[in-house]
Design a protein around this motif. Structure first.
Motif, PDB file in Angstrom:
ATOM      1  N   THR B  27       0.840  -1.181   0.000  1.00 49.50           N
ATOM      2  CA  THR B  27       0.000   0.000   0.000  1.00 49.50           C
ATOM      3  C   THR B  27       0.878   1.234   0.000  1.00 49.50           C
ATOM      4  O   THR B  27       2.000   1.201   0.523  1.00 49.50           O
ATOM      5  CB  THR B  27      -0.935   0.021   1.224  1.00 49.50           C
ATOM      6  N   SER B  28       0.373   2.301  -0.567  1.00 48.44           N
ATOM      7  CA  SER B  28       1.101   3.570  -0.557  1.00 48.44           C
ATOM      8  C   SER B  28       0.636   4.471   0.583  1.00 48.44           C
ATOM      9  O   SER B  28       1.194   5.539   0.808  1.00 48.44           O
ATOM     10  CB  SER B  28       0.925   4.291  -1.898  1.00 48.44           C
ATOM     11  N   GLU B  29      -0.389   4.013   1.311  1.00 46.25           N
ATOM     12  CA  GLU B  29      -0.910   4.791   2.428  1.00 46.25           C
ATOM     13  C   GLU B  29       0.046   4.687   3.613  1.00 46.25           C
ATOM     14  O   GLU B  29       0.776   3.704   3.774  1.00 46.25           O
ATOM     15  CB  GLU B  29      -2.290   4.269   2.845  1.00 46.25           C
ATOM     16  N   SER B  30       0.036   5.718   4.448  1.00 43.61           N
ATOM     17  CA  SER B  30       0.855   5.673   5.662  1.00 43.61           C
ATOM     18  C   SER B  30       0.023   5.247   6.875  1.00 43.61           C
ATOM     19  O   SER B  30       0.565   4.747   7.861  1.00 43.61           O
ATOM     20  CB  SER B  30       1.485   7.044   5.933  1.00 43.61           C
ATOM     21  N   ASP B  31      -1.274   5.417   6.776  1.00 43.89           N
ATOM     22  CA  ASP B  31      -2.162   5.052   7.875  1.00 43.89           C
ATOM     23  C   ASP B  31      -3.225   4.106   7.338  1.00 43.89           C
ATOM     24  O   ASP B  31      -3.923   4.433   6.367  1.00 43.89           O
ATOM     25  CB  ASP B  31      -2.806   6.305   8.481  1.00 43.89           C
ATOM     26  N   TYR B  32      -3.337   2.954   7.957  1.00 42.43           N
ATOM     27  CA  TYR B  32      -4.278   1.945   7.459  1.00 42.43           C
ATOM     28  C   TYR B  32      -4.508   0.928   8.571  1.00 42.43           C
ATOM     29  O   TYR B  32      -3.898   1.004   9.644  1.00 42.43           O
ATOM     30  CB  TYR B  32      -3.740   1.255   6.196  1.00 42.43           C
ATOM     31  N   TYR B  33      -5.421   0.014   8.307  1.00 45.97           N
ATOM     32  CA  TYR B  33      -5.721  -1.058   9.255  1.00 45.97           C
ATOM     33  C   TYR B  33      -5.457  -2.406   8.570  1.00 45.97           C
ATOM     34  O   TYR B  33      -5.663  -2.556   7.362  1.00 45.97           O
ATOM     35  CB  TYR B  33      -7.197  -1.017   9.683  1.00 45.97           C
ATOM     36  N   LEU B  34      -5.076  -3.359   9.379  1.00 44.41           N
ATOM     37  CA  LEU B  34      -4.897  -4.735   8.922  1.00 44.41           C
ATOM     38  C   LEU B  34      -5.712  -5.661   9.793  1.00 44.41           C
ATOM     39  O   LEU B  34      -5.865  -5.418  10.998  1.00 44.41           O
ATOM     40  CB  LEU B  34      -3.414  -5.138   8.978  1.00 44.41           C
ATOM     41  N   PHE B  35      -6.221  -6.721   9.188  1.00 44.15           N
ATOM     42  CA  PHE B  35      -7.111  -7.636   9.898  1.00 44.15           C
ATOM     43  C   PHE B  35      -6.737  -9.087   9.585  1.00 44.15           C
ATOM     44  O   PHE B  35      -6.233  -9.402   8.503  1.00 44.15           O
ATOM     45  CB  PHE B  35      -8.568  -7.455   9.429  1.00 44.15           C
ATOM     46  N   TRP B  36      -7.020  -9.940  10.541  1.00 43.18           N
ATOM     47  CA  TRP B  36      -7.096 -11.381  10.297  1.00 43.18           C
ATOM     48  C   TRP B  36      -8.522 -11.821  10.613  1.00 43.18           C
ATOM     49  O   TRP B  36      -9.045 -11.538  11.699  1.00 43.18           O
ATOM     50  CB  TRP B  36      -6.115 -12.159  11.181  1.00 43.18           C
ATOM     51  N   TYR B  37      -9.134 -12.508   9.632  1.00 37.04           N
ATOM     52  CA  TYR B  37     -10.456 -13.083   9.800  1.00 37.04           C
ATOM     53  C   TYR B  37     -10.330 -14.599   9.712  1.00 37.04           C
ATOM     54  O   TYR B  37      -9.455 -15.142   9.035  1.00 37.04           O
ATOM     55  CB  TYR B  37     -11.418 -12.602   8.713  1.00 37.04           C
ATOM     56  N   LYS B  38     -11.260 -15.278  10.365  1.00 34.97           N
ATOM     57  CA  LYS B  38     -11.297 -16.738  10.404  1.00 34.97           C
ATOM     58  C   LYS B  38     -12.644 -17.208   9.859  1.00 34.97           C
ATOM     59  O   LYS B  38     -13.690 -16.657  10.217  1.00 34.97           O
ATOM     60  CB  LYS B  38     -11.132 -17.173  11.865  1.00 34.97           C
ATOM     61  N   GLN B  39     -12.607 -18.225   8.995  1.00 38.84           N
ATOM     62  CA  GLN B  39     -13.837 -18.805   8.450  1.00 38.84           C
ATOM     63  C   GLN B  39     -13.822 -20.310   8.737  1.00 38.84           C
ATOM     64  O   GLN B  39     -13.247 -21.090   7.977  1.00 38.84           O
ATOM     65  CB  GLN B  39     -13.948 -18.536   6.949  1.00 38.84           C
ATOM     66  N   PRO B  40     -14.472 -20.744   9.812  1.00 39.16           N
ATOM     67  CA  PRO B  40     -14.534 -22.185  10.106  1.00 39.16           C
ATOM     68  C   PRO B  40     -15.381 -22.899   9.057  1.00 39.16           C
ATOM     69  O   PRO B  40     -16.216 -22.267   8.401  1.00 39.16           O
ATOM     70  CB  PRO B  40     -15.195 -22.239  11.487  1.00 39.16           C
ATOM     71  N   PRO B  41     -15.205 -24.199   8.902  1.00 38.05           N
ATOM     72  CA  PRO B  41     -15.985 -24.939   7.899  1.00 38.05           C
ATOM     73  C   PRO B  41     -17.481 -24.750   8.099  1.00 38.05           C
ATOM     74  O   PRO B  41     -17.996 -24.952   9.198  1.00 38.05           O
ATOM     75  CB  PRO B  41     -15.569 -26.401   8.142  1.00 38.05           C
ATOM     76  N   SER B  42     -18.162 -24.323   7.062  1.00 37.41           N
ATOM     77  CA  SER B  42     -19.622 -24.146   7.065  1.00 37.41           C
ATOM     78  C   SER B  42     -20.106 -23.162   8.123  1.00 37.41           C
ATOM     79  O   SER B  42     -21.256 -23.217   8.546  1.00 37.41           O
ATOM     80  CB  SER B  42     -20.317 -25.499   7.274  1.00 37.41           C
ATOM     81  N   ARG B  43     -19.235 -22.285   8.556  1.00 41.44           N
ATOM     82  CA  ARG B  43     -19.644 -21.286   9.554  1.00 41.44           C
ATOM     83  C   ARG B  43     -19.245 -19.889   9.103  1.00 41.44           C
ATOM     84  O   ARG B  43     -18.496 -19.718   8.157  1.00 41.44           O
ATOM     85  CB  ARG B  43     -19.038 -21.617  10.912  1.00 41.44           C
ATOM     86  N   GLN B  44     -19.767 -18.912   9.813  1.00 38.24           N
ATOM     87  CA  GLN B  44     -19.580 -17.538   9.377  1.00 38.24           C
ATOM     88  C   GLN B  44     -18.179 -17.017   9.618  1.00 38.24           C
ATOM     89  O   GLN B  44     -17.496 -17.418  10.572  1.00 38.24           O
ATOM     90  CB  GLN B  44     -20.603 -16.633  10.086  1.00 38.24           C
ATOM     91  N   MET B  45     -17.755 -16.103   8.772  1.00 36.81           N
ATOM     92  CA  MET B  45     -16.492 -15.404   8.899  1.00 36.81           C
ATOM     93  C   MET B  45     -16.531 -14.529  10.146  1.00 36.81           C
ATOM     94  O   MET B  45     -17.507 -13.801  10.368  1.00 36.81           O
ATOM     95  CB  MET B  45     -16.292 -14.527   7.659  1.00 36.81           C
ATOM     96  N   ILE B  46     -15.475 -14.598  10.943  1.00 36.94           N
ATOM     97  CA  ILE B  46     -15.422 -13.753  12.134  1.00 36.94           C
ATOM     98  C   ILE B  46     -14.044 -13.103  12.251  1.00 36.94           C
ATOM     99  O   ILE B  46     -13.045 -13.638  11.769  1.00 36.94           O
ATOM    100  CB  ILE B  46     -15.724 -14.541  13.432  1.00 36.94           C
ATOM    101  N   LEU B  47     -14.024 -11.948  12.897  1.00 33.29           N
ATOM    102  CA  LEU B  47     -12.774 -11.229  13.101  1.00 33.29           C
ATOM    103  C   LEU B  47     -11.935 -11.932  14.169  1.00 33.29           C
ATOM    104  O   LEU B  47     -12.442 -12.301  15.220  1.00 33.29           O
ATOM    105  CB  LEU B  47     -13.057  -9.801  13.544  1.00 33.29           C
ATOM    106  N   VAL B  48     -10.651 -12.092  13.890  1.00 30.50           N
ATOM    107  CA  VAL B  48      -9.720 -12.655  14.878  1.00 30.50           C
ATOM    108  C   VAL B  48      -8.980 -11.535  15.587  1.00 30.50           C
ATOM    109  O   VAL B  48      -8.930 -11.468  16.821  1.00 30.50           O
ATOM    110  CB  VAL B  48      -8.708 -13.604  14.197  1.00 30.50           C
ATOM    111  N   ILE B  49      -8.405 -10.616  14.774  1.00 35.56           N
ATOM    112  CA  ILE B  49      -7.562  -9.587  15.367  1.00 35.56           C
ATOM    113  C   ILE B  49      -7.421  -8.424  14.407  1.00 35.56           C
ATOM    114  O   ILE B  49      -7.512  -8.610  13.187  1.00 35.56           O
ATOM    115  CB  ILE B  49      -6.181 -10.198  15.753  1.00 35.56           C
TER     116      ILE B  49
END
Lengths: 115, 112
Positions: B27-49
């Motif tokens: 990215t060329s931005e200096s300020d941004y956010y990063l995420f890790w999401y988890k998607q268990p089998p057959s279940r909804q995507m959820i935020l990890v961190i």
């Protein structure tokens, strides 16, 4: 608990049919998103909406349209379904904040097969 | 263009061990956010961190922690004391103007 629901878990449609996928969230979120998920490609943004009646194209809007008439509801429309639109479709919602990126909450997904 | 790369399509780890999932971004931005999401089998995507780029301290959530190297544009996820319930697809994502750019995902297998 935040809840994002999608109208169908599985859907089978024929080529050329008009397809409606509906998403409802109960957390008064301003932002809503439609993604397409394909193996090896991650999630790709189709459209998003930051307010009622407002929409922005994502990375792959071709062949899709959206509608947001009420804050809690965001619909994805395939005007004429094609086999290359067979995929998993995920809806998400989030709060909106200047300078802040909020967590997105996801629905369970709709697996669409176009034959 | 902003990109996110997860170079490990699949990883496996023995239960109770530690595993690290890799993510690099551009990215060329200096300020941004990063995420890790988890998607268990057959279940909804959820935020990890979530990590804010202007914060030098690495984010931690219980057994999950990140190693954020801003200069190297690297954002790896460490899972300590792996549990069977950690088995899932893990996605790294970069916030770009309030839209997320996603990596291709890493499938994590936990061996009992």
């Amino acid at each position: 608990d935040v809840k994002v629901t999608q109208s169908s878990r599985y859907l089978v449609k024929r080529t050329g049919e008009k397809v409606f996928l509906e998403c409802v969230q109960d957390m008064d979120h301003e932002n809503m998103f439609w993604y397409r998920q394909d193996p090896g490609l991650g999630l790709r943004l189709i459209y998003f909406s930051y307010d009622v009646k407002m929409k922005e194209k994502g990375d792959i809007p071709e062949g899709y349209s959206v509608s947001r008439e009420k804050k809690e509801r965001f619909s994805l429309i395939l005007e004429s379904a094609s086999t290359n639109q067979t995929s998993m479709y995920l809806c998400a919602s989030s709060f909106s904040g200047r300078g802040i990126s909020y967590e997105q909450y996801f629905g369970p997904g709709t697996r669409l097969t176009v034959t | 263009a902003q990109t996110v790369t997860q170079s490990q399509p699949e990883m496996s780890v023995q239960e109770a061990e530690t595993v690290t999932l890799s993510c690099t971004y551009d990215t060329s931005e200096s300020d941004y956010y990063l995420f890790w999401y988890k998607q268990p089998p057959s279940r909804q995507m959820i935020l990890v961190i979530r990590q804010e780029a202007y914060k030098q301290q690495n984010a931690t959530e219980n057994r999950f922690s990140v190693n954020f190297q801003k200069a190297a544009k690297s954002f790896s996820l460490k899972i300590s004391d792996s549990q069977l319930g950690d088995a899932a697809m893990y996605f790294c994502a970069l916030d770009s103007n309030y839209q997320l750019i996603w990596g291709a995902g890493t499938k994590l297998i936990i061996k009992p």
